[in-house]
Motif scaffolding. Structure first.
Motif, mmCIF file in Angstrom:
data_model
loop_
_atom_site.group_PDB
_atom_site.id
_atom_site.type_symbol
_atom_site.label_atom_id
_atom_site.label_comp_id
_atom_site.label_asym_id
_atom_site.label_seq_id
_atom_site.Cartn_x
_atom_site.Cartn_y
_atom_site.Cartn_z
ATOM 1 N N PHE A 195 0.840 -1.213 0.000
ATOM 2 C CA PHE A 195 0.000 0.000 0.000
ATOM 3 C C PHE A 195 0.867 1.251 0.000
ATOM 4 C CE2 PHE A 195 -1.837 -3.562 2.183
ATOM 5 C CZ PHE A 195 -3.150 -3.616 1.734
ATOM 6 N N ARG A 196 0.481 2.195 -0.847
ATOM 7 C CA ARG A 196 1.177 3.484 -0.834
ATOM 8 C C ARG A 196 0.172 4.580 -1.097
ATOM 9 N NH1 ARG A 196 6.835 1.989 -4.003
ATOM 10 N NH2 ARG A 196 7.166 0.098 -2.774
ATOM 11 N N SER A 197 0.419 5.723 -0.490
ATOM 12 C CA SER A 197 -0.522 6.829 -0.655
ATOM 13 C C SER A 197 -0.324 7.498 -2.015
ATOM 14 C CB SER A 197 -0.323 7.827 0.494
ATOM 15 O OG SER A 197 -1.158 8.921 0.309
ATOM 16 N N ILE A 211 5.996 -9.302 -5.473
ATOM 17 C CA ILE A 211 6.509 -10.625 -5.105
ATOM 18 C C ILE A 211 7.955 -10.420 -4.683
ATOM 19 C CG2 ILE A 211 6.933 -12.996 -5.854
ATOM 20 C CD1 ILE A 211 4.905 -12.257 -8.197
ATOM 21 N N GLU A 212 8.234 -10.790 -3.455
ATOM 22 C CA GLU A 212 9.564 -10.633 -2.901
ATOM 23 C C GLU A 212 10.302 -11.960 -3.049
ATOM 24 O OE1 GLU A 212 10.045 -7.677 -1.684
ATOM 25 O OE2 GLU A 212 12.106 -7.937 -1.038
ATOM 26 N N GLY A 213 11.587 -11.893 -3.261
ATOM 27 C CA GLY A 213 12.366 -13.127 -3.295
ATOM 28 C C GLY A 213 13.560 -12.994 -2.372
ATOM 29 N N HIS A 249 20.246 1.682 -6.572
ATOM 30 C CA HIS A 249 20.440 1.728 -5.123
ATOM 31 C C HIS A 249 19.182 1.309 -4.385
ATOM 32 C CE1 HIS A 249 20.028 3.692 -1.153
ATOM 33 N NE2 HIS A 249 21.212 3.112 -0.995
ATOM 34 N N PHE A 250 19.324 0.342 -3.498
ATOM 35 C CA PHE A 250 18.287 0.027 -2.508
ATOM 36 C C PHE A 250 18.999 -0.066 -1.179
ATOM 37 C CE2 PHE A 250 16.660 -1.914 -6.453
ATOM 38 C CZ PHE A 250 15.442 -1.260 -6.552
ATOM 39 N N PRO A 251 18.394 0.453 -0.106
ATOM 40 C CA PRO A 251 19.098 0.500 1.184
ATOM 41 C C PRO A 251 19.438 -0.884 1.739
ATOM 42 C CG PRO A 251 17.120 1.876 1.211
ATOM 43 C CD PRO A 251 17.066 1.069 -0.042
ATOM 44 N N PHE A 308 15.209 -10.003 -4.359
ATOM 45 C CA PHE A 308 14.618 -9.274 -5.495
ATOM 46 C C PHE A 308 13.158 -8.955 -5.183
ATOM 47 C CE2 PHE A 308 12.431 -13.108 -6.898
ATOM 48 C CZ PHE A 308 13.286 -14.137 -6.481
ATOM 49 N N GLY A 309 12.658 -7.920 -5.848
ATOM 50 C CA GLY A 309 11.258 -7.538 -5.662
ATOM 51 C C GLY A 309 10.672 -7.155 -7.006
ATOM 52 N N VAL A 310 9.523 -7.761 -7.313
ATOM 53 C CA VAL A 310 8.919 -7.502 -8.616
ATOM 54 C C VAL A 310 7.450 -7.145 -8.433
ATOM 55 C CG1 VAL A 310 8.776 -10.022 -8.894
ATOM 56 C CG2 VAL A 310 8.362 -8.581 -10.860
HETATM 57 N N1 DAH Z 1 11.076 -3.266 -2.101
HETATM 58 C C1 DAH Z 1 11.506 -2.586 -3.288
HETATM 59 C C2 DAH Z 1 10.445 -1.599 -3.735
HETATM 60 O O1 DAH Z 1 9.322 -1.697 -3.290
HETATM 61 C C3 DAH Z 1 11.762 -3.584 -4.405
HETATM 62 C C4 DAH Z 1 12.984 -4.390 -4.158
HETATM 63 C C5 DAH Z 1 14.211 -3.999 -4.658
HETATM 64 C C6 DAH Z 1 12.953 -5.553 -3.412
HETATM 65 C C7 DAH Z 1 15.356 -4.708 -4.477
HETATM 66 C C8 DAH Z 1 14.123 -6.284 -3.194
HETATM 67 C C9 DAH Z 1 15.310 -5.849 -3.728
HETATM 68 O O2 DAH Z 1 14.142 -7.403 -2.504
HETATM 69 O O3 DAH Z 1 16.434 -6.570 -3.528
HETATM 70 O O4 DAH Z 1 10.750 -0.728 -4.489
#
Ligand code: DAH
Length: 339
Positions: A195-197, A211-213, A249-251, A308-310
């Protein structure tokens, strides 16, 4: 007395013949056979009859009662038959009309796409897990190496429930929950709502699916990440699909990347679908940040991870060439029937 009974019988017969509804028949029943009816009155006068004649008298009253009952019954049946015949004249059943078909349910394009993704990862030995949609701020941000003052927290405009609880903005929180279970190695995907505003438009919705991996194991490398996601892309979009990883970049990952797939519409030469570039951005990924592992008590010298996140809608929209995300949520059967 005999004449009196005969007279009652004739009168009742006449009234029954003249009546044209079940209600009228009932009135007659009450008037002759009811507690205050004429026959009952005659019965009550029994005491005036001599004892010797009483049985005969009683029998005569009973015969009259039975006769009237029989007449009422016949008249009632006749009325019912007439009413039925009348109805049948008007109620026509056309047996040649087509029957009404039951309309069976139908899988939503999101569901079809999700089942496809699950099939691919289950085939690679992944487990499908889930986490809560109402999430603690800590799991959604801090545990993913996004401190309170981090700009990424602003980017994901959040629905807060209280200071500590929110509607999760990303399924990445499930990574933390899985690591917390303390069982290694991990090989999981976690599909679910986020969810996002955001204002609703052709590419945004305040509620969508990701879908998170996550893989955590010994000796996992960036090559494993690339190989896995390359297989995923080929399974999903066809065996000629190429993949490309761009630094990003992702934190919670380091290094991080975005993966593009070659446009399955033009094969990479450039078309309207891929906006002329030949590539379509599909997901974010990277090697799990050592700090994220450490926070979960996992030694980053021993264990390594990739994640990963898709976006599920993104996949469904691409795969089925749908150009407006809003169609996914309107439940218009004319749209849904196409898949
Ligand atoms: N959570 C990130 C988003 O919502 C997507 C994402 C990026 C998930 C990199 C990951 C990742 O697990 O490694 O934008």
């Amino acid at each position: 007395m005999k004449e009196k009974l005969e007279q009652i019988r004739q009168e009742a017969l006449k009234r029954i013949r003249e009546s044209n509804s079940p209600d009228k028949l009932n009135e007659i029943r009450v008037a002759y056979l009811g507690k205050k009816g004429e026959l009952t009155a005659v019965l009550k006068s029994m005491k005036e009859v001599s004892e010797a004649e009483r049985p005969k008298f009683g029998q005569m009253v009973n015969e009259t009662r039975a006769a009237i009952e029989e007449l009422l019954k016949q008249a009632g049946t006749a009325l019912e038959t007439a009413a039925m015949n009348e109805r049948l004249k008007h109620e026509v059943i056309d047996v040649t009309l087509p029957a009404k078909r039951p309309v069976p349910g139908h899988k939503h394009p999101n569901t079809i796409a999700l089942e496809e993704v699950e099939r691919i990862f289950i085939g690679l030995g992944y487990e499908v897990v889930s986490g809560p949609e109402i999430e603690e701020d800590y799991y959604n941000f801090e545990a993913l190496n996004i401190p309170a003052d981090h700009p990424a927290k602003d980017e994901q405009d959040t629905f807060y429930i209280s200071g500590d609880f929110l509607l999760r903005t990303q399924t990445s929180s499930v990574q933390i929950r899985e690591m917390q279970k303390g069982k290694l190695p991990i090989r999981m995907i976690a599909p679910g709502r986020v969810f996002r505003s955001d204002e609703v438009d052709a590419t945004h919705s305040p509620c969508f699916h990701q879908i998170e991996g996550l893989v955590v194991d010994k000796k996992v490398t960036f090559a494993d990440l690339k190989g896995t996601l390359d297989v995923f892309a080929k399974e999903l979009f066809g065996e000629n699909t190429k993949t490309k990883f761009r630094p990003h970049h992702f934190p919670f990952t380091e290094p991080s990347a975005e993966m593009d797939v070659s446009c399955f519409k033009c094969g990479g030469s450039g078309c309207r679908f891929c906006k002329g570039s030949g590539w379509i951005e599909i997901l974010g990924c990277g090697m799990v940040h050592p700090r994220v592992l450490t926070m979960r008590g996992i030694d980053p010298e021993e264990y390594v991870g990739f994640a990963f996140g898709v976006g599920l809608e993104r996949i469904a929209l691409l795969k089925y060439e749908i150009d407006d995300m809003r169609l996914m949520y309107e439940n218009d059967q004319r749209f849904l029937d196409q898949f």
